[in-house]
Design an enzyme around this catalytic site. Structure first.
Site, PDB file in Angstrom:
ATOM      1  N   GLU A 100     -36.100  28.644   2.351  1.00  0.00           N
ATOM      2  CA  GLU A 100     -36.012  28.840   3.805  1.00  0.00           C
ATOM      3  C   GLU A 100     -37.261  29.528   4.332  1.00  0.00           C
ATOM      4  O   GLU A 100     -37.804  29.175   5.378  1.00  0.00           O
ATOM      5  CB  GLU A 100     -34.792  29.693   4.169  1.00  0.00           C
ATOM      6  CG  GLU A 100     -33.457  29.072   3.804  1.00  0.00           C
ATOM      7  CD  GLU A 100     -32.986  29.436   2.400  1.00  0.00           C
ATOM      8  OE1 GLU A 100     -33.826  29.543   1.479  1.00  0.00           O
ATOM      9  OE2 GLU A 100     -31.766  29.606   2.221  1.00  0.00           O
ATOM     10  N   CYS A 146     -33.680  35.990   3.844  1.00  0.00           N
ATOM     11  CA  CYS A 146     -33.957  34.802   4.663  1.00  0.00           C
ATOM     12  C   CYS A 146     -33.197  34.846   5.987  1.00  0.00           C
ATOM     13  O   CYS A 146     -33.734  34.432   7.018  1.00  0.00           O
ATOM     14  CB  CYS A 146     -33.628  33.533   3.892  1.00  0.00           C
ATOM     15  SG  CYS A 146     -34.821  33.206   2.581  1.00  0.00           S
TER      16      CYS A 146
HETATM   17  N1  THU Z   1     -33.016  30.867  -3.300  1.00  0.00           N
HETATM   18  C1  THU Z   1     -33.492  30.182  -2.220  1.00  0.00           C
HETATM   19  O1  THU Z   1     -34.551  29.547  -2.279  1.00  0.00           O
HETATM   20  N2  THU Z   1     -32.756  30.204  -1.084  1.00  0.00           N
HETATM   21  C2  THU Z   1     -31.526  30.782  -0.955  1.00  0.00           C
HETATM   22  O2  THU Z   1     -30.953  30.759   0.118  1.00  0.00           O
HETATM   23  C3  THU Z   1     -30.904  31.416  -2.116  1.00  0.00           C
HETATM   24  C4  THU Z   1     -31.805  31.659  -3.268  1.00  0.00           C
HETATM   25  C5  THU Z   1     -33.770  30.804  -4.557  1.00  0.00           C
HETATM   26  C6  THU Z   1     -34.446  32.071  -5.010  1.00  0.00           C
HETATM   27  C7  THU Z   1     -34.560  31.839  -6.496  1.00  0.00           C
HETATM   28  O3  THU Z   1     -35.711  31.073  -6.763  1.00  0.00           O
HETATM   29  C8  THU Z   1     -33.339  30.976  -6.838  1.00  0.00           C
HETATM   30  O4  THU Z   1     -32.892  30.446  -5.602  1.00  0.00           O
HETATM   31  C9  THU Z   1     -32.203  31.738  -7.508  1.00  0.00           C
HETATM   32  O5  THU Z   1     -31.862  32.856  -6.792  1.00  0.00           O
END
Ligand code: THU
Length: 141
Positions: free
Chosen positions: A59, A99
């Site tokens: 995000e 985020c």
């Molecule tokens: N992550 C995201 O990219 N967006 C989210 O809304 C939740 C978590 C990613 C961070 C990390 O690379 C992986 O997901 C596991 O937490």
């Protein structure tokens, strides 16, 4: 006039962005597609780091791409995330707390957040519902 939100198109863009996820440590791949009020869609994926904490969520990748190009007004964001990717994802992924805060900075209470398992199976909430009583720029500026 607000931009029209094509949910299926936005979810498709999030799935396509997820293909680029760099998540060798968690194995959890996330894609996001952020629709600007001007109609442009900015996509992002999560990008992890061997030292873990610099990891950037999908995000925020999408948001930073948009803001760094001078775009600051948004209507909606679609998010897809999964550990194992099959035909459809088993669960929806909701934006993490960091985020939510960053999206609030530019999207406010009304930003539509589409959390999808597939193009047709998704959960939708406003950012105001996901981050009640958000602390935003209007308090500080
Ligand atoms: N992550 C995201 O990219 N967006 C989210 O809304 C939740 C978590 C990613 C961070 C990390 O690379 C992986 O997901 C596991 O937490």
């Amino acid at each position: 006039m607000s931009v029209e939100i094509d949910r299926a198109q936005l979810i498709r863009a999030a799935f396509a962005a997820r293909e680029y996820a760099y998540a060798p440590y968690s194995g959890f791949k996330v894609g996001a597609a952020l629709l600007a009020e001007n109609g442009t869609v900015y996509t992002g994926c999560n990008i992890e780091s061997a030292s873990f904490s610099p990891t950037n969520c999908a995000e925020r990748t999408a948001l930073f791409k948009a803001v760094s190009e001078g775009v600051r007004k948004f209507a909606a964001v679609a998010v897809v995330g999964a550990k194992a990717q099959g035909a459809d994802d088993a669960l929806v992924t909701s934006p993490c707390g960091v985020c939510r805060q960053m999206l609030y900075e530019f999207g406010g209470d009304d930003l539509i957040v589409i959390m999808a398992k597939s193009e047709t199976d998704y959960r939708e909430m406003t950012l105001g519902e996901l981050l009640p009583l958000g602390f935003g720029p209007e308090k500080v500026l």
